[in-house]
Each structure stands twice: as C-alpha cells, then as structure tokens.
Scaffold this motif. Structure first.
Motif, PDB file in Angstrom:
ATOM      1  N   LEU A   1     -12.971  -6.137 -17.267  1.00  0.00           N
ATOM      2  CA  LEU A   1     -12.554  -4.809 -16.812  1.00  0.00           C
ATOM      3  C   LEU A   1     -12.153  -3.838 -17.922  1.00  0.00           C
ATOM      4  CD1 LEU A   1     -10.623  -5.661 -13.525  1.00  0.00           C
ATOM      5  CD2 LEU A   1     -12.915  -4.670 -13.788  1.00  0.00           C
ATOM      6  N   PRO A   2     -11.440  -4.249 -18.977  1.00  0.00           N
ATOM      7  CA  PRO A   2     -11.113  -3.270 -20.025  1.00  0.00           C
ATOM      8  C   PRO A   2     -12.340  -2.626 -20.658  1.00  0.00           C
ATOM      9  CG  PRO A   2      -9.705  -5.193 -20.244  1.00  0.00           C
ATOM     10  CD  PRO A   2     -10.747  -5.541 -19.217  1.00  0.00           C
ATOM     11  N   LEU A   3     -13.376  -3.414 -20.937  1.00  0.00           N
ATOM     12  CA  LEU A   3     -14.594  -2.852 -21.515  1.00  0.00           C
ATOM     13  C   LEU A   3     -15.342  -1.991 -20.501  1.00  0.00           C
ATOM     14  CD1 LEU A   3     -16.174  -5.584 -23.800  1.00  0.00           C
ATOM     15  CD2 LEU A   3     -15.667  -3.230 -24.423  1.00  0.00           C
ATOM     16  N   LEU A   4     -15.391  -2.428 -19.266  1.00  0.00           N
ATOM     17  CA  LEU A   4     -16.061  -1.647 -18.230  1.00  0.00           C
ATOM     18  C   LEU A   4     -15.369  -0.307 -18.015  1.00  0.00           C
ATOM     19  CD1 LEU A   4     -16.710  -4.578 -15.757  1.00  0.00           C
ATOM     20  CD2 LEU A   4     -18.468  -3.285 -16.987  1.00  0.00           C
ATOM     21  N   ALA A   5     -14.038  -0.317 -18.052  1.00  0.00           N
ATOM     22  CA  ALA A   5     -13.298   0.940 -17.921  1.00  0.00           C
ATOM     23  C   ALA A   5     -13.575   1.861 -19.091  1.00  0.00           C
ATOM     24  CB  ALA A   5     -11.799   0.645 -17.813  1.00  0.00           C
ATOM     25  N   ARG A   6     -13.698   1.288 -20.289  1.00  0.00           N
ATOM     26  CA  ARG A   6     -14.003   2.113 -21.463  1.00  0.00           C
ATOM     27  C   ARG A   6     -15.379   2.759 -21.332  1.00  0.00           C
ATOM     28  NH1 ARG A   6     -13.649   0.171 -27.825  1.00  0.00           N
ATOM     29  NH2 ARG A   6     -14.133   2.192 -28.736  1.00  0.00           N
ATOM     30  N   ILE A   7     -16.341   2.019 -20.804  1.00  0.00           N
ATOM     31  CA  ILE A   7     -17.684   2.565 -20.609  1.00  0.00           C
ATOM     32  C   ILE A   7     -17.655   3.701 -19.594  1.00  0.00           C
ATOM     33  CG2 ILE A   7     -19.964   2.019 -19.658  1.00  0.00           C
ATOM     34  CD1 ILE A   7     -19.585  -0.800 -20.907  1.00  0.00           C
ATOM     35  N   ALA A   8     -16.998   3.486 -18.467  1.00  0.00           N
ATOM     36  CA  ALA A   8     -16.929   4.525 -17.435  1.00  0.00           C
ATOM     37  C   ALA A   8     -16.191   5.759 -17.934  1.00  0.00           C
ATOM     38  CB  ALA A   8     -16.248   3.965 -16.186  1.00  0.00           C
ATOM     39  N   ASP A   9     -15.071   5.566 -18.608  1.00  0.00           N
ATOM     40  CA  ASP A   9     -14.290   6.702 -19.112  1.00  0.00           C
ATOM     41  C   ASP A   9     -15.060   7.472 -20.178  1.00  0.00           C
ATOM     42  OD1 ASP A   9     -12.265   5.953 -17.428  1.00  0.00           O
ATOM     43  OD2 ASP A   9     -11.045   4.994 -18.970  1.00  0.00           O
ATOM     44  N   GLY A  10     -15.768   6.745 -21.052  1.00  0.00           N
ATOM     45  CA  GLY A  10     -16.537   7.407 -22.095  1.00  0.00           C
ATOM     46  C   GLY A  10     -17.660   8.246 -21.533  1.00  0.00           C
ATOM     47  N   ALA A  11     -18.357   7.716 -20.531  1.00  0.00           N
ATOM     48  CA  ALA A  11     -19.457   8.461 -19.913  1.00  0.00           C
ATOM     49  C   ALA A  11     -18.947   9.694 -19.193  1.00  0.00           C
ATOM     50  CB  ALA A  11     -20.215   7.558 -18.952  1.00  0.00           C
ATOM     51  N   ARG A  12     -17.820   9.552 -18.492  1.00  0.00           N
ATOM     52  CA  ARG A  12     -17.260  10.709 -17.782  1.00  0.00           C
ATOM     53  C   ARG A  12     -16.765  11.763 -18.759  1.00  0.00           C
ATOM     54  NH1 ARG A  12     -12.310  11.973 -16.844  1.00  0.00           N
ATOM     55  NH2 ARG A  12     -11.513   9.899 -17.348  1.00  0.00           N
ATOM     56  N   ALA A  13     -16.103  11.325 -19.824  1.00  0.00           N
ATOM     57  CA  ALA A  13     -15.587  12.275 -20.813  1.00  0.00           C
ATOM     58  C   ALA A  13     -16.723  13.030 -21.497  1.00  0.00           C
ATOM     59  CB  ALA A  13     -14.735  11.544 -21.855  1.00  0.00           C
ATOM     60  N   GLY A  14     -17.874  12.382 -21.644  1.00  0.00           N
ATOM     61  CA  GLY A  14     -19.016  13.031 -22.270  1.00  0.00           C
ATOM     62  C   GLY A  14     -19.789  13.933 -21.333  1.00  0.00           C
ATOM     63  N   GLY A  15     -19.409  13.943 -20.067  1.00  0.00           N
ATOM     64  CA  GLY A  15     -20.062  14.833 -19.115  1.00  0.00           C
ATOM     65  C   GLY A  15     -21.344  14.293 -18.521  1.00  0.00           C
ATOM     66  N   ALA A  16     -21.668  13.034 -18.753  1.00  0.00           N
ATOM     67  CA  ALA A  16     -22.922  12.481 -18.238  1.00  0.00           C
ATOM     68  C   ALA A  16     -22.865  12.237 -16.739  1.00  0.00           C
ATOM     69  CB  ALA A  16     -23.254  11.171 -18.955  1.00  0.00           C
ATOM     70  N   VAL A  17     -21.701  11.913 -16.245  1.00  0.00           N
ATOM     71  CA  VAL A  17     -21.498  11.703 -14.811  1.00  0.00           C
ATOM     72  C   VAL A  17     -20.189  12.352 -14.402  1.00  0.00           C
ATOM     73  CG1 VAL A  17     -22.796   9.533 -14.796  1.00  0.00           C
ATOM     74  CG2 VAL A  17     -20.328   9.492 -15.166  1.00  0.00           C
ATOM     75  N   GLY A  18     -20.053  12.617 -13.128  1.00  0.00           N
ATOM     76  CA  GLY A  18     -18.820  13.184 -12.619  1.00  0.00           C
ATOM     77  C   GLY A  18     -17.759  12.123 -12.404  1.00  0.00           C
ATOM     78  N   ARG A  19     -16.545  12.586 -12.167  1.00  0.00           N
ATOM     79  CA  ARG A  19     -15.445  11.646 -11.961  1.00  0.00           C
ATOM     80  C   ARG A  19     -15.701  10.747 -10.763  1.00  0.00           C
ATOM     81  NH1 ARG A  19     -10.208  11.073 -13.400  1.00  0.00           N
ATOM     82  NH2 ARG A  19     -10.265  12.984 -14.639  1.00  0.00           N
ATOM     83  N   GLY A  20     -16.271  11.310  -9.687  1.00  0.00           N
ATOM     84  CA  GLY A  20     -16.509  10.513  -8.494  1.00  0.00           C
ATOM     85  C   GLY A  20     -17.452   9.354  -8.747  1.00  0.00           C
ATOM     86  N   ALA A  21     -18.553   9.623  -9.473  1.00  0.00           N
ATOM     87  CA  ALA A  21     -19.523   8.563  -9.767  1.00  0.00           C
ATOM     88  C   ALA A  21     -18.918   7.502 -10.667  1.00  0.00           C
ATOM     89  CB  ALA A  21     -20.772   9.161 -10.399  1.00  0.00           C
TER      90      ALA A  21
END
Length: 269
Positions: free
Chosen positions: A217-237
């Motif tokens: 989970l820590p690595l998965l959360a980092r991946i999701a947060d990084g993608a959202r912060a970069g604007g590739a996906v929205g917060r909901g996705a």
C-alpha cells in the motif's frame, strides 16, 4: 545585443543548478523504514556490498545515503564508509540513528572528495531522480581511484506490475508517476551508462521486489498521489483506484512487483 537578451541567453546556456528535486523527507523516511528491513531489501544491500568487495580500511562513499543504514552496515564490515545526501533532514535522521557513522551534505553531481580519493562508490535508488545521470557517472569516475569499484542499484519506475481491475488506468497511473521523476527508466540503462562513462568490466543483474497485502500500500499510494499531482488523472479516479487496492489488501489479493537492476564496474586503471 541588449542586457536583457544577454541575461536571457546566459540563463539558457548555464548548466542547471538544481540536480535533485525536493523530497518530502518525512514520507520518504517512512517508506524507507517500511521496506529496508524486508529480507529481499536486506539481501539486495548485501549483494551490493559483495559487488563492491571493499578491502578493510578502504574508503567507500554511499551516494544518496538517506537514513544511513547502508553506511552503518558497510562500516560494520571494517571499511571507512561515508554517506552523502543533499537532504539535511535525512542527514539529521541518519546522524541520530547512527551517531558513530560519517555523513556529509552533498549531491551526486558535486561530491566532497578529491580526485581519485575513494575506493568504492555505491548509489542505491538515486539515479532516477537525476535529470542528467551521466554527469553523476562522470563525478563517480572523478572521485574513484584507478581500479575502484562502482555499484548502481535501482528500480525501473516505468515497469511496475500491479494487479488491478482497470489495466488501462493502472498503466496511466504508473506512467504518470514515472514522468514526474528526472530519469525514471535509467536503471534499465545502467550498463550503457557505465560503458559510456568509460568504466571497465561492466556487469548487470536483474532482481525483483514483490509486495503483497498491506505491504504494497505505501508504494501504491505513492503512485496514485504522484499521478494525481501531475494532472494525469483526477482525484476521483486516483482515489477510486487506491480504494480498490486497499480492498484487495484487506482480502490479501494485492500484488505489486518491480524489477531492480544492479550494475557494477571498475574505474579504468
């Protein structure tokens, strides 16, 4: 030419002063603590020490030393180990945890050592944050004595394998997180990087890390947060994807695997 145009040209031609992005020290330290004691991580560190083959009393620099565990372990093998890191917060944590170890504040592009003054160079999970890893290799060659040993280890941030319902979204998240790094695919290029840098007898190995259940989970959360912060996906996705991973972890159905490359070489004599 006007002074403004001259200044603009100088700024464009000047080398980049910032070699490494700022890090969230607290969250990175927590991630390191969660993974460093895993048997596979400890085994990979031990393998990097074997490849370094430091003689007793020799000097080894651990670049991007973080919280300093490798420095302490190398010192325990009878060598003079010096950890360098550009993050004062990390160095403070390292100094607290390993008060007898030696640490210095410095980045990979400007090491605080004279030419040819160290016998071994180690960098683990470092080069992916650098915009110009070739410059770091040149700096490694500068400080290494003839015949000195270099070992690079790191994961390929664009090659994560994650079990998920939505494969397309997962790939988007992984690529978007990787895109926020300076050189996310550098690990697969370690061999060529060292060859291009003039090193001899270059070898490369491929290992892997496998995370299941809550450990992922820590690595998965980092991946999701990084993608959202970069604007590739929205917060909901991003939140929805991470919620699925948490449900998978609760049911022991979560899996993340990543390749780790380890390259070693000798400085030319």
């Amino acid at each position: 030419m006007s002074k403004n145009r001259e200044a603009q040209r100088e700024n464009q031609e000047a080398p980049r002063a910032v070699e490494e992005p700022r890090r969230d020290t607290a969250s990175l330290l927590a991630l390191l603590d969660a993974t460093d004691l895993r048997p596979d991580m400890a085994g990979l560190r031990a393998r990097s020490y074997e490849l370094l083959s430091p003689a007793p009393g020799s000097t080894v620099v651990d670049v991007g030393c973080g919280a300093g565990r490798a420095v302490a372990e190398l010192a325990g093998r009878g060598v003079r180990a010096v950890g360098v890191d550009p993050d004062p917060g990390m160095l403070a944590a390292a100094g607290t945890r390993w008060p007898t170890a030696e640490f210095r504040e410095a980045g990979a592009l400007a090491l605080p050592f004279a030419d040819g003054s160290v016998d071994g160079y180690r960098a683990d999970k470092v080069f992916h944050v650098l915009e110009e890893p070739g410059r770091a290799v040149a700096e490694a060659r500068r400080v290494l004595a003839p015949g000195g040993r270099i070992v690079l280890a790191g994961q390929d941030w664009d090659a994560f394998v994650i079990e998920a319902d939505d494969a397309a979204l997962t790939r988007t998240l992984v690529r978007a997180c990787a895109a926020r790094l300076g050189s996310p695919r550098v690990a697969r290029g370690y061999r060529n990087l060292l060859l291009d840098g003039g090193f001899d007898d270059v070898t490369v190995e491929v290992h892997h890390h496998l995370f299941t259940g809550n450990a992922a989970l820590p690595l998965l959360a980092r991946i999701a947060d990084g993608a959202r912060a970069g604007g590739a996906v929205g917060r909901g996705a991003a939140d929805g994807w991470l919620a699925e991973q948490r449900r998978r972890a609760e049911a022991d159905r979560c899996l993340l695997a990543l390749p780790v490359f380890v390259a070693a070489a000798f400085a030319p004599v």
